[in-house]
Design a protein around this motif. Structure first.
Motif, PDB file in Angstrom:
ATOM      1  N   ARG A   1       0.822  -1.217   0.000  1.00 64.63           N
ATOM      2  CA  ARG A   1       0.000   0.000   0.000  1.00 64.63           C
ATOM      3  C   ARG A   1       0.853   1.263   0.000  1.00 64.63           C
ATOM      4  O   ARG A   1       0.382   2.343   0.341  1.00 64.63           O
ATOM      5  CB  ARG A   1      -0.935   0.004   1.218  1.00 64.63           C
ATOM      6  CG  ARG A   1      -1.909  -1.164   1.228  1.00 64.63           C
ATOM      7  CD  ARG A   1      -3.102  -0.898   2.102  1.00 64.63           C
ATOM      8  NE  ARG A   1      -3.994  -2.041   2.178  1.00 64.63           N
ATOM      9  CZ  ARG A   1      -5.224  -2.018   2.673  1.00 64.63           C
ATOM     10  NH1 ARG A   1      -5.719  -0.888   3.136  1.00 64.63           N
ATOM     11  NH2 ARG A   1      -5.972  -3.095   2.707  1.00 64.63           N
TER      12      ARG A   1
ATOM     13  N   GLN B   1       2.055   3.215  -2.391  1.00 59.65           N
ATOM     14  CA  GLN B   1       1.603   4.330  -3.217  1.00 59.65           C
ATOM     15  C   GLN B   1       0.321   4.942  -2.672  1.00 59.65           C
ATOM     16  O   GLN B   1       0.133   6.171  -2.732  1.00 59.65           O
ATOM     17  CB  GLN B   1       1.393   3.879  -4.657  1.00 59.65           C
ATOM     18  CG  GLN B   1       1.271   5.033  -5.640  1.00 59.65           C
ATOM     19  CD  GLN B   1       2.509   5.926  -5.632  1.00 59.65           C
ATOM     20  OE1 GLN B   1       3.623   5.468  -5.889  1.00 59.65           O
ATOM     21  NE2 GLN B   1       2.332   7.195  -5.297  1.00 59.65           N
ATOM     22  N   GLU B   2      -0.552   4.101  -2.136  1.00 62.63           N
ATOM     23  CA  GLU B   2      -1.781   4.622  -1.545  1.00 62.63           C
ATOM     24  C   GLU B   2      -1.456   5.560  -0.381  1.00 62.63           C
ATOM     25  O   GLU B   2      -2.075   6.616  -0.219  1.00 62.63           O
ATOM     26  CB  GLU B   2      -2.644   3.459  -1.060  1.00 62.63           C
ATOM     27  CG  GLU B   2      -3.981   3.881  -0.479  1.00 62.63           C
ATOM     28  CD  GLU B   2      -4.829   2.699  -0.037  1.00 62.63           C
ATOM     29  OE1 GLU B   2      -5.878   2.944   0.598  1.00 62.63           O
ATOM     30  OE2 GLU B   2      -4.459   1.537  -0.312  1.00 62.63           O
TER      31      GLU B   2
ATOM     32  N   ASP C   1      -0.096   8.862  -1.666  1.00 59.18           N
ATOM     33  CA  ASP C   1      -1.111   9.736  -2.262  1.00 59.18           C
ATOM     34  C   ASP C   1      -1.984  10.426  -1.231  1.00 59.18           C
ATOM     35  O   ASP C   1      -2.665  11.407  -1.544  1.00 59.18           O
ATOM     36  CB  ASP C   1      -1.983   8.935  -3.230  1.00 59.18           C
ATOM     37  CG  ASP C   1      -1.227   8.526  -4.481  1.00 59.18           C
ATOM     38  OD1 ASP C   1      -0.135   9.080  -4.716  1.00 59.18           O
ATOM     39  OD2 ASP C   1      -1.722   7.658  -5.215  1.00 59.18           O
TER      40      ASP C   1
ATOM     41  N   HIS D   1      -9.526   1.031   2.438  1.00 61.78           N
ATOM     42  CA  HIS D   1      -8.704   1.830   1.532  1.00 61.78           C
ATOM     43  C   HIS D   1      -9.167   3.287   1.582  1.00 61.78           C
ATOM     44  O   HIS D   1     -10.327   3.573   1.878  1.00 61.78           O
ATOM     45  CB  HIS D   1      -8.809   1.303   0.106  1.00 61.78           C
ATOM     46  CG  HIS D   1      -8.118  -0.010  -0.092  1.00 61.78           C
ATOM     47  ND1 HIS D   1      -6.772  -0.115  -0.325  1.00 61.78           N
ATOM     48  CD2 HIS D   1      -8.595  -1.288  -0.067  1.00 61.78           C
ATOM     49  CE1 HIS D   1      -6.440  -1.384  -0.455  1.00 61.78           C
ATOM     50  NE2 HIS D   1      -7.529  -2.123  -0.296  1.00 61.78           N
ATOM     51  N   HIS D   2      -8.242   4.187   1.281  1.00 67.42           N
ATOM     52  CA  HIS D   2      -8.563   5.614   1.363  1.00 67.42           C
ATOM     53  C   HIS D   2      -8.165   6.311   0.065  1.00 67.42           C
ATOM     54  O   HIS D   2      -7.093   6.068  -0.490  1.00 67.42           O
ATOM     55  CB  HIS D   2      -7.842   6.259   2.549  1.00 67.42           C
ATOM     56  CG  HIS D   2      -8.319   5.754   3.871  1.00 67.42           C
ATOM     57  ND1 HIS D   2      -9.419   6.276   4.513  1.00 67.42           N
ATOM     58  CD2 HIS D   2      -7.877   4.737   4.648  1.00 67.42           C
ATOM     59  CE1 HIS D   2      -9.621   5.621   5.643  1.00 67.42           C
ATOM     60  NE2 HIS D   2      -8.704   4.685   5.746  1.00 67.42           N
ATOM     61  N   ALA D   3      -9.054   7.181  -0.395  1.00 68.91           N
ATOM     62  CA  ALA D   3      -8.820   7.909  -1.640  1.00 68.91           C
ATOM     63  C   ALA D   3      -7.746   8.971  -1.435  1.00 68.91           C
ATOM     64  O   ALA D   3      -7.547   9.476  -0.324  1.00 68.91           O
ATOM     65  CB  ALA D   3     -10.110   8.565  -2.116  1.00 68.91           C
ATOM     66  N   PRO D   4      -7.020   9.330  -2.505  1.00 69.81           N
ATOM     67  CA  PRO D   4      -5.947  10.321  -2.379  1.00 69.81           C
ATOM     68  C   PRO D   4      -6.473  11.719  -2.150  1.00 69.81           C
ATOM     69  O   PRO D   4      -7.652  12.010  -2.352  1.00 69.81           O
ATOM     70  CB  PRO D   4      -5.230  10.223  -3.733  1.00 69.81           C
ATOM     71  CG  PRO D   4      -6.268   9.723  -4.668  1.00 69.81           C
ATOM     72  CD  PRO D   4      -7.123   8.782  -3.855  1.00 69.81           C
TER      73      PRO D   4
ATOM     74  N   THR E   1     -13.987  10.228  -1.777  1.00 72.03           N
ATOM     75  CA  THR E   1     -13.523   9.144  -2.643  1.00 72.03           C
ATOM     76  C   THR E   1     -14.010   9.334  -4.072  1.00 72.03           C
ATOM     77  O   THR E   1     -13.498   8.689  -4.989  1.00 72.03           O
ATOM     78  CB  THR E   1     -13.998   7.771  -2.143  1.00 72.03           C
ATOM     79  OG1 THR E   1     -15.426   7.681  -2.244  1.00 72.03           O
ATOM     80  CG2 THR E   1     -13.566   7.525  -0.708  1.00 72.03           C
TER      81      THR E   1
END
Length: 544
Positions: free
Chosen positions: A22, A24-25, A28, A235-238, A380
């Motif tokens: 994770r 890159q996540e 971001d 998961h979390h949006a950038p 998101t």
């Protein structure tokens, strides 16, 4: 290799593997203290340094020959020297705090008591490393997880708190994994509250990257201890690239280096570094310091230490280049000016909304997400303007509150059911703004009638039907009951009046199949049947 060292190394490998998956996540998400997009990289470098040190120790002999004190000191030093950036340095201090607790308890088995004490000291050490600790970050999450572990420990039976050194190692792993898993639950809740505590996170629509990275690390540890995959994390949006949060716009270079010498005093150097930069961290001990500063003049930063010790491991990153690269990459995800967030219940229902270009938010069986869950869902959506479809009258107020809190342009269209929300979502045009899309969706809702058929959970107080029989609704009024076939027929007849299209969305356990349903559709009306997977209802219906 000694079994204890094997276990320790496996735990670090699992943590690093989870972090890499994770990385890159996490990058971001990064907006605090600077949106340079390298938090995941920095945390991974810290753990990689620990793993490399363990590999070196592997060649020196068994743990009893090396000594646990030497191992934990070596690991803490490796984490310190390998750390880069705010997040890496703070992670190194968490490692160091845990190591200090292990050293202070020679001969004790690593059990729930010791692990709990280690995380508590790790959180304290991390807080003390930052001159002006910010709540809503990795610091808050670490502290609240440590408190949860202490609470769990207090309720454990004595035989599970303190384990027999000769006992079953699998039991030891399981008990440590269980208490860390409980801490993860608290950590996720703390992570979600972060934007309430730190405005820069709220404005960018993200959670703290370092805090999320810490949860990923601990999830990796739990997975290894259980011999299984890490427990799932949301998961979390950038961060939204149109709202950059570069708090260090006057300084260009993220500068990191180590200093070795005698009688070094971290507090002496911090004011000197703050004269030439910001985001200053100086941590370590009298013999070794790790320095992090954002500055336009890395040479001046290293020169401050020239008379006090040797400077090594110099790493300088151009944050402006990092920010530009990150913005260009994330901009690829933001295609439309406006998107839709739809509250849903059921995997099939989520797929139906996705097929219309909407972003689904799981509202659970009761279709009742919190304000924060809605706010996080809004961010998101890969668009700067959003229309929210609450799809339940119970969700509308929370959706409107989330819209007020969001930094995006958000409009709420008061869809009262999922089937109505689908009819509204058809009207989405991503090239229009939220205001215009909301008007179009409201017009679509004005031309939709909805119904539902389900199984009665209990006998009717007015003695119309008994538990187990079918009951049918048009809008929110019960209009039919009895057998599934007859009840569905009556609902269809009522809805189909003056309608061109009737849509049925099937839930689990629906007692009639497609051909049986089609035979009930009134003549001259187009019919669509989809699988929604929604709980509680055999069929949801919409007529247009």
């Amino acid at each position: 290799m000694d079994p204890s060292l094997v276990r320790f190394r496996a735990v670090v490998e699992g943590a690093l593997s989870a972090l890499e998956a994770r990385r890159q996540e996490i990058n971001d998400l990064n907006v605090f203290p600077v949106a340079d997009g390298d938090t995941g990289d920095n945390m991974a470098l810290t753990l990689r340094a620990v793993l490399d040190e363990l590999a070196r120790l592997d060649h020196q002999g068994d743990i009893d020959d090396i000594g646990r004190d030497h191992i934990v000191e070596a690991v803490a030093r490796a984490a310190l020297l390998g750390a880069r950036g705010n997040s890496g340095v703070i992670l190194s201090q968490l490692v160091r705090g845990a190591a200090e607790e292990l050293i202070s308890r020679p001969g004790e088995l690593v059990d729930p008591v010791l692990v709990t004490a280690a995380l508590a000291r790790a959180a304290d050490r991390a807080y003390n490393s930052v001159r002006e600790p910010a709540e809503g970050t990795i610091l808050t999450v670490a502290r609240e997880m440590a408190a949860r572990m202490a609470s769990e420990l207090a309720h454990m039976p004595d035989e599970q708190r303190r384990l027999d050194p000769l006992g079953d190692p699998d039991l030891q792993n399981r008990l440590i994994a269980d208490i860390l898993d409980a801490a993860l639950d608290t950590g996720e809740a703390s992570l979600r509250r972060g934007p309430e505590l730190l405005p820069v996170l709220r404005q960018a629509g993200v959670v703290d990257a370092g805090a999320y990275g810490l949860l990923v690390v601990l999830a990796g540890v739990v997975g290894v201890l259980r011999g299984d995959a890490p427990p799932p994390l949301e998961h979390h949006a950038p961060a939204r690239v149109t709202h950059p949060q570069h708090e260090s716009s006057t300084h260009r270079y993220c500068t990191n280096f180590a200093v070795t010498g005698d009688d070094l005093d971290a507090s002496y150097f911090i004011p000197l570094l703050e004269q030439i930069g910001d985001s200053v961290l100086v941590v370590g001990d009298r013999a070794t310091l790790k320095v992090h500063v954002h500055t336009d003049d890395p040479e001046r930063a290293t020169a401050i230490f020239a008379e006090h010790g040797g400077v090594s491991r110099l790493d300088v990153a151009d944050m402006r280049e990092q920010v530009l690269e990150r913005a260009e990459r994330l901009a690829q995800a933001e295609q439309d000016g406006c998107g839709v967030l739809a509250v849903v219940s059921g995997d099939g229902m989520a797929d139906l909304f996705r097929s219309l270009g909407a972003t689904p938010l799981d509202g659970g069986p009761t279709l009742n997400p919190s304000t924060y869950e809605l706010l996080a869902g809004i961010h998101t959506v890969p668009a700067e303007e959003v229309v929210v479809l609450p799809n339940s009258p119970n969700v509308r107020m929370a959706a409107e509150r989330a819209a007020e809190l969001s930094d995006k342009v958000v409009r709420v269209v008061a869809s009262r059911s999922q089937q109505a929300g689908l009819a509204a979502a058809v009207a989405l045009d991503g090239s229009r703004g939220a205001e215009e899309n909301a008007r179009a969706m409201q017009e679509a809702l004005d031309n939709v009638r909805t119904g539902a058929v389900t199984e009665a959970a209990r006998d009717d107080g007015d003695q119309r039907f008994r538990a187990g029989e079918a009951i049918g609704f048009v809008e929110e009024q019960i209009i039919a009951w009895g057998s599934p076939e007859e009840t569905l027929r009556q609902v269809l007849d009522r809805l189909a009046q003056d309608a061109e299209l009737v849509t049925l969305i099937e839930g689990p356990g629906a007692p009639l199949r497609g051909a049986e349903i089609e035979a009930l559709i009134p003549d001259g009306v187009e019919f669509e049947l989809s699988h929604g997977g929604q709980p509680s209802y055999w069929w949801l219906l919409a007529a247009e």
